[in-house]
Design a protein around this motif. Structure first.
Motif, PDB file in Angstrom:
ATOM      1  N   PHE A   9       0.851  -1.189   0.000  1.00 53.51           N
ATOM      2  CA  PHE A   9       0.000   0.000   0.000  1.00 53.51           C
ATOM      3  C   PHE A   9       0.888   1.240   0.000  1.00 53.51           C
ATOM      4  O   PHE A   9       2.051   1.174   0.404  1.00 53.51           O
ATOM      5  CB  PHE A   9      -0.932   0.006   1.226  1.00 53.51           C
ATOM      6  N   PRO A  10       0.348   2.387  -0.438  1.00 52.53           N
ATOM      7  CA  PRO A  10       1.103   3.633  -0.383  1.00 52.53           C
ATOM      8  C   PRO A  10       1.406   3.984   1.078  1.00 52.53           C
ATOM      9  O   PRO A  10       0.549   3.841   1.951  1.00 52.53           O
ATOM     10  CB  PRO A  10       0.155   4.666  -0.994  1.00 52.53           C
ATOM     11  N   PHE A  11       2.637   4.424   1.327  1.00 50.42           N
ATOM     12  CA  PHE A  11       3.061   4.747   2.696  1.00 50.42           C
ATOM     13  C   PHE A  11       4.128   5.823   2.602  1.00 50.42           C
ATOM     14  O   PHE A  11       5.017   5.744   1.766  1.00 50.42           O
ATOM     15  CB  PHE A  11       3.612   3.479   3.370  1.00 50.42           C
ATOM     16  N   HIS A  12       4.041   6.808   3.473  1.00 48.80           N
ATOM     17  CA  HIS A  12       4.972   7.938   3.417  1.00 48.80           C
ATOM     18  C   HIS A  12       5.886   8.005   4.635  1.00 48.80           C
ATOM     19  O   HIS A  12       6.418   9.059   4.960  1.00 48.80           O
ATOM     20  CB  HIS A  12       4.194   9.244   3.240  1.00 48.80           C
ATOM     21  N   GLY A  13       6.089   6.854   5.280  1.00 48.84           N
ATOM     22  CA  GLY A  13       6.985   6.790   6.417  1.00 48.84           C
ATOM     23  C   GLY A  13       6.227   6.827   7.719  1.00 48.84           C
ATOM     24  O   GLY A  13       5.017   6.995   7.721  1.00 48.84           O
ATOM     25  N   PRO A  14       6.938   6.618   8.768  1.00 46.27           N
ATOM     26  CA  PRO A  14       8.385   6.567   8.931  1.00 46.27           C
ATOM     27  C   PRO A  14       8.991   5.276   8.395  1.00 46.27           C
ATOM     28  O   PRO A  14       8.274   4.303   8.151  1.00 46.27           O
ATOM     29  CB  PRO A  14       8.565   6.669  10.448  1.00 46.27           C
ATOM     30  N   TRP A  15      10.304   5.295   8.239  1.00 41.65           N
ATOM     31  CA  TRP A  15      11.053   4.166   7.680  1.00 41.65           C
ATOM     32  C   TRP A  15      12.093   3.663   8.675  1.00 41.65           C
ATOM     33  O   TRP A  15      12.494   4.382   9.578  1.00 41.65           O
ATOM     34  CB  TRP A  15      11.736   4.585   6.375  1.00 41.65           C
ATOM     35  N   GLY A  16      12.564   2.446   8.439  1.00 40.35           N
ATOM     36  CA  GLY A  16      13.675   1.890   9.217  1.00 40.35           C
ATOM     37  C   GLY A  16      13.407   1.857  10.711  1.00 40.35           C
ATOM     38  O   GLY A  16      12.352   1.394  11.157  1.00 40.35           O
ATOM     39  N   GLU A  17      14.380   2.346  11.481  1.00 45.25           N
ATOM     40  CA  GLU A  17      14.269   2.320  12.938  1.00 45.25           C
ATOM     41  C   GLU A  17      13.080   3.135  13.432  1.00 45.25           C
ATOM     42  O   GLU A  17      12.434   2.759  14.418  1.00 45.25           O
ATOM     43  CB  GLU A  17      15.557   2.821  13.579  1.00 45.25           C
ATOM     44  N   ALA A  18      12.789   4.239  12.764  1.00 42.38           N
ATOM     45  CA  ALA A  18      11.635   5.051  13.166  1.00 42.38           C
ATOM     46  C   ALA A  18      10.334   4.270  12.964  1.00 42.38           C
ATOM     47  O   ALA A  18       9.412   4.363  13.777  1.00 42.38           O
ATOM     48  CB  ALA A  18      11.607   6.362  12.382  1.00 42.38           C
ATOM     49  N   MET A  19      10.266   3.485  11.885  1.00 43.20           N
ATOM     50  CA  MET A  19       9.093   2.643  11.647  1.00 43.20           C
ATOM     51  C   MET A  19       8.967   1.610  12.761  1.00 43.20           C
ATOM     52  O   MET A  19       7.871   1.374  13.285  1.00 43.20           O
ATOM     53  CB  MET A  19       9.183   1.944  10.294  1.00 43.20           C
ATOM     54  N   THR A  42       7.720  -5.250   4.929  1.00 42.34           N
ATOM     55  CA  THR A  42       8.411  -4.710   3.764  1.00 42.34           C
ATOM     56  C   THR A  42       8.270  -3.192   3.744  1.00 42.34           C
ATOM     57  O   THR A  42       7.249  -2.642   4.160  1.00 42.34           O
ATOM     58  CB  THR A  42       7.852  -5.315   2.457  1.00 42.34           C
ATOM     59  N   GLU A  43       9.320  -2.527   3.259  1.00 40.41           N
ATOM     60  CA  GLU A  43       9.287  -1.073   3.121  1.00 40.41           C
ATOM     61  C   GLU A  43      10.150  -0.658   1.937  1.00 40.41           C
ATOM     62  O   GLU A  43      11.205  -1.228   1.705  1.00 40.41           O
ATOM     63  CB  GLU A  43       9.735  -0.380   4.407  1.00 40.41           C
ATOM     64  N   ASN A  44       9.642   0.306   1.187  1.00 39.69           N
ATOM     65  CA  ASN A  44      10.343   0.809   0.022  1.00 39.69           C
ATOM     66  C   ASN A  44      10.201   2.336   0.010  1.00 39.69           C
ATOM     67  O   ASN A  44       9.275   2.869  -0.610  1.00 39.69           O
ATOM     68  CB  ASN A  44       9.769   0.191  -1.263  1.00 39.69           C
ATOM     69  N   PRO A  45      11.111   3.043   0.696  1.00 39.49           N
ATOM     70  CA  PRO A  45      10.999   4.504   0.761  1.00 39.49           C
ATOM     71  C   PRO A  45      11.030   5.171  -0.609  1.00 39.49           C
ATOM     72  O   PRO A  45      10.344   6.168  -0.825  1.00 39.49           O
ATOM     73  CB  PRO A  45      12.212   4.919   1.598  1.00 39.49           C
ATOM     74  N   GLU A  46      11.831   4.625  -1.530  1.00 39.75           N
ATOM     75  CA  GLU A  46      11.930   5.232  -2.859  1.00 39.75           C
ATOM     76  C   GLU A  46      10.590   5.220  -3.586  1.00 39.75           C
ATOM     77  O   GLU A  46      10.237   6.174  -4.268  1.00 39.75           O
ATOM     78  CB  GLU A  46      12.987   4.514  -3.704  1.00 39.75           C
ATOM     79  N   ALA A  47       9.834   4.157  -3.453  1.00 40.42           N
ATOM     80  CA  ALA A  47       8.529   4.037  -4.118  1.00 40.42           C
ATOM     81  C   ALA A  47       7.391   4.487  -3.207  1.00 40.42           C
ATOM     82  O   ALA A  47       6.232   4.498  -3.646  1.00 40.42           O
ATOM     83  CB  ALA A  47       8.296   2.593  -4.561  1.00 40.42           C
TER      84      ALA A  47
END
Length: 102
Positions: A9-19, A42-47
């Motif tokens: 699904f569309p997601f705008h963060g947080p990413w990594g440790e913040a997630m 799964t997480e894809n910050p670029e997309a």
């Protein structure tokens, strides 16, 4: 037969440790879902996408979870949730080191 569920699904963060910090309680809730064997986040910050790959004991558990999780994500403001269910070919998966119980 084990059922694999793929969700994104569309997601705008947080990413990594913040997630990890922000979604720890959600992860603990998901771990208690009926029929869940495991989940890979799964997480894809670029997309700007996130989701997961889940393994459930049976199709009914996977379908019930997808319905509930879709409603939950939409209540968080996620506009679209993509979910696909797959049967797992156990023998071939084990040959390729899938994390399935022996």
């Amino acid at each position: 037969m084990a059922i694999l569920l793929q969700v994104d699904f569309p997601f705008h963060g947080p990413w990594g440790e913040a997630m990890t910090g922000a979604l720890r309680d959600l992860a603990q809730s998901i771990a208690a879902e009926p029929g869940l064997i495991w989940k890979i986040w799964t997480e894809n910050p670029e997309a700007q996408e996130a989701g997961g790959i889940y393994l459930f004991e049976d199709r009914a558990s996977a379908e019930a979870y997808l319905e509930m999780h879709t409603r939950r994500l939409m209540s968080f403001g996620v506009p679209q949730v993509n979910g696909k269910l797959f049967s797992v070919n156990r023998e071939l998966s084990l040959l390729d080191r899938a994390p399935l119980a022996g």
